[in-house]
Design a protein around this motif. Structure first.
Motif, PDB file in Angstrom:
ATOM      1  N   LYS A   1      50.355  82.369 130.291  1.00 14.22           N
ATOM      2  CA  LYS A   1      50.285  80.992 130.777  1.00 14.22           C
ATOM      3  C   LYS A   1      49.269  80.919 131.929  1.00 14.22           C
ATOM      4  N   ASN A   2      48.522  79.836 131.945  1.00 17.14           N
ATOM      5  CA  ASN A   2      47.578  79.557 133.040  1.00 17.14           C
ATOM      6  C   ASN A   2      46.377  80.478 133.133  1.00 17.14           C
TER       7      ASN A   2
ATOM      8  N   LYS B   1      44.344  88.316 138.974  1.00 11.39           N
ATOM      9  CA  LYS B   1      44.705  88.715 140.343  1.00 11.39           C
ATOM     10  C   LYS B   1      43.484  89.326 141.032  1.00 11.39           C
TER      11      LYS B   1
ATOM     12  N   VAL C   1      47.441  80.532 142.496  1.00 11.26           N
ATOM     13  CA  VAL C   1      48.651  80.461 141.687  1.00 11.26           C
ATOM     14  C   VAL C   1      49.633  81.460 142.279  1.00 11.26           C
ATOM     15  N   ARG C   2      50.891  81.078 142.333  1.00 13.50           N
ATOM     16  CA  ARG C   2      51.901  81.963 142.931  1.00 13.50           C
ATOM     17  C   ARG C   2      52.305  83.038 141.909  1.00 13.50           C
ATOM     18  N   THR C   3      51.964  84.301 142.180  1.00 15.83           N
ATOM     19  CA  THR C   3      52.425  85.373 141.284  1.00 15.83           C
ATOM     20  C   THR C   3      52.950  86.555 142.086  1.00 15.83           C
TER      21      THR C   3
ATOM     22  N   SER D   1      46.151  85.245 143.547  1.00  6.75           N
ATOM     23  CA  SER D   1      46.005  85.023 142.101  1.00  6.75           C
ATOM     24  C   SER D   1      45.458  83.620 141.874  1.00  6.75           C
ATOM     25  N   PHE D   2      44.649  83.480 140.827  1.00  5.47           N
ATOM     26  CA  PHE D   2      44.085  82.155 140.546  1.00  5.47           C
ATOM     27  C   PHE D   2      43.759  82.046 139.058  1.00  5.47           C
ATOM     28  N   SER D   3      43.450  80.839 138.646  1.00  2.00           N
ATOM     29  CA  SER D   3      43.089  80.597 137.243  1.00  2.00           C
ATOM     30  C   SER D   3      41.688  81.153 136.980  1.00  2.00           C
TER      31      SER D   3
ATOM     32  N   HIS E   1      43.923  70.596 141.423  1.00  2.84           N
ATOM     33  CA  HIS E   1      44.080  72.060 141.442  1.00  2.84           C
ATOM     34  C   HIS E   1      42.806  72.745 141.926  1.00  2.84           C
TER      35      HIS E   1
ATOM     36  N   TYR F   1      39.225  78.295 136.140  1.00  3.46           N
ATOM     37  CA  TYR F   1      38.721  77.546 137.294  1.00  3.46           C
ATOM     38  C   TYR F   1      37.671  78.349 138.046  1.00  3.46           C
TER      39      TYR F   1
ATOM     40  N   VAL G   1      45.876  83.544 134.286  1.00  4.78           N
ATOM     41  CA  VAL G   1      45.834  83.956 135.694  1.00  4.78           C
ATOM     42  C   VAL G   1      45.223  85.343 135.871  1.00  4.78           C
TER      43      VAL G   1
END
Length: 378
Positions: A286-287, A291, A375-377, A329-331, A182, A334, A289
């Motif tokens: 979750k995750n 933006k 991440v897909r949002t 979008s991402f964690s 990831h 991370y 995330v």
């Protein structure tokens, strides 16, 4: 076997070798620490058969006597009890005597412990490594290489090879790469000494983490020897062996995009703090995330929205924005891990689209990069 030793030196060595000792071993003697007393000094060894650590305490350090050797010999003592005893001894010196039938007496001040020892002959031998392909790097650089990559290894055993860090040596350069599929962390370093041959190995992330804890932040050199299934890190008084992971590490070069559609330069600290604040409300979702959107006038918007908790929006100025507008979008975790691994007050983030991996680098530094999959949002 009989010797008197400065407690501080003994404690430091015991703590170092303890990092290799585990209670979950199938070989009972490996729950112990091996102590060997020679005319030169005292050697302690701990091992769990994946990692082995050997620490040497010389008889004297400069003009200071550390160990007084009365009789040479060897013994294996239960690590758990021995380490606790040494830690809690009352005075600065310790006398250790092995009497008949491996009975071991540990004296300090008015305190005396008796421990049942095991025969050191039964302790497995450490790997014998022919030191032909040695290369050397400064300790502080080695610690930086580990810190800037090891956090990105996988914690899942489904693909064991990804729980390690890929080390490649070629053309007098060491390249360290870690990925959990990831995200990816890469760090390069020039080698001052002529490196013999090429290497492409995978060192368990756990081994590197433990090694880093033992090493001091100094400019002293560490010798590194790589063989087919072992790596040895060698400092003045320490040997650290680790097995290598078997298998082929994935070709990560394909993951790193060559083109870029959008480049953003931001202040590392400001950006990290904004992500940290946005993650406060993202953590529950979750995750985790966050933006990221590019607004007009070199401004970035960092936001997160968890319907049942609330949302956070923050704008931060960018030093520069070049290329297309973008929302991605991402964690948050991370991103924060990546930013903490980078050095430098400004970073450049290069995007190739909302669903493509993006690269984060310190400005004007090609030796290190972090890559994150979005991440897909949107």
């Amino acid at each position: 076997m009989r010797f008197i030793i400065q407690r501080d030196y003994l404690l430091q060595s015991v703590q170092d070798v303890m990092k290799a000792v585990t209670s979950r071993t199938t070989i009972p003697i490996l729950t112990g620490i091996k102590i060997v007393v020679s005319e030169e000094g005292v050697t302690l060894t701990g091992s769990d058969s994946d990692v082995s650590i050997e620490s040497f305490i010389p008889k004297e350090d400069g003009d200071k006597e550390i160990v007084e050797i009365k009789q040479t010999g060897s013994i294996v003592l239960q690590a758990k009890f021995f380490s606790e005893i040494v830690r809690k001894l009352p005075t600065d010196t310790v006398e250790i005597v092995v009497e008949n039938h491996l009975q071991t007496v540990i004296r300090s001040g008015k305190s005396e412990f008796n421990l049942n020892g095991l025969d050191a002959e039964e302790y497995p031998h450490l790997p014998q490594i022919a030191e032909e392909n040695v290369f050397r790097i400064p300790t502080d650089l080695l610690k930086a290489l580990i810190r800037q990559t090891v956090f990105a290894v996988s914690t899942s055993e489904t693909r064991p090879i990804l729980t390690g860090v890929n080390w490649k040596v070629e053309d007098n350069e060491l390249i360290c790469i870690a990925t959990d599929s990831h995200r990816l962390a890469l760090r390069k370093a020039r080698l001052e000494t002529e490196a013999v041959g090429k290497h492409n190995v995978v060192i368990p992330g756990k081994s590197l983490t433990e090694l880093s804890k033992i090493l001091d932040d100094t400019a002293a050199m560490v010798d590194i020897v790589i063989t087919e299934n072992q790596v040895l890190f060698k400092t003045k008084h320490l040997l650290f062996f680790s097995r290598l992971l078997e298998g082929n590490y994935p070709d990560t070069a394909r993951l790193i995009p060559n083109e870029r559609k959008t480049d953003v330069v931001v202040n590392t600290k400001e950006f990290l703090q904004a992500i940290d604040r946005a993650s406060l409300l993202a953590r529950e979702g979750k995750n985790n995330v966050v933006k990221f959107a590019i607004l007009e006038g070199n401004t970035i918007e960092v936001s997160s929205n968890t319907p049942e908790i609330g949302k956070v929006v923050e704008e931060i100025p960018a030093q520069s924005v070049e290329g297309e507008e973008l929302k991605i979008s991402f964690s948050a975790k991370y991103m924060m891990d990546a930013l903490k691994a980078l050095e430098g007050s400004e970073i450049q983030i290069s995007f190739t689209g909302a669903m493509r991996p993006f690269v984060i680098r310190p400005l004007n530094d090609e030796a290190i990069l972090q890559l994150i999959l979005p991440v897909r949002t949107y």
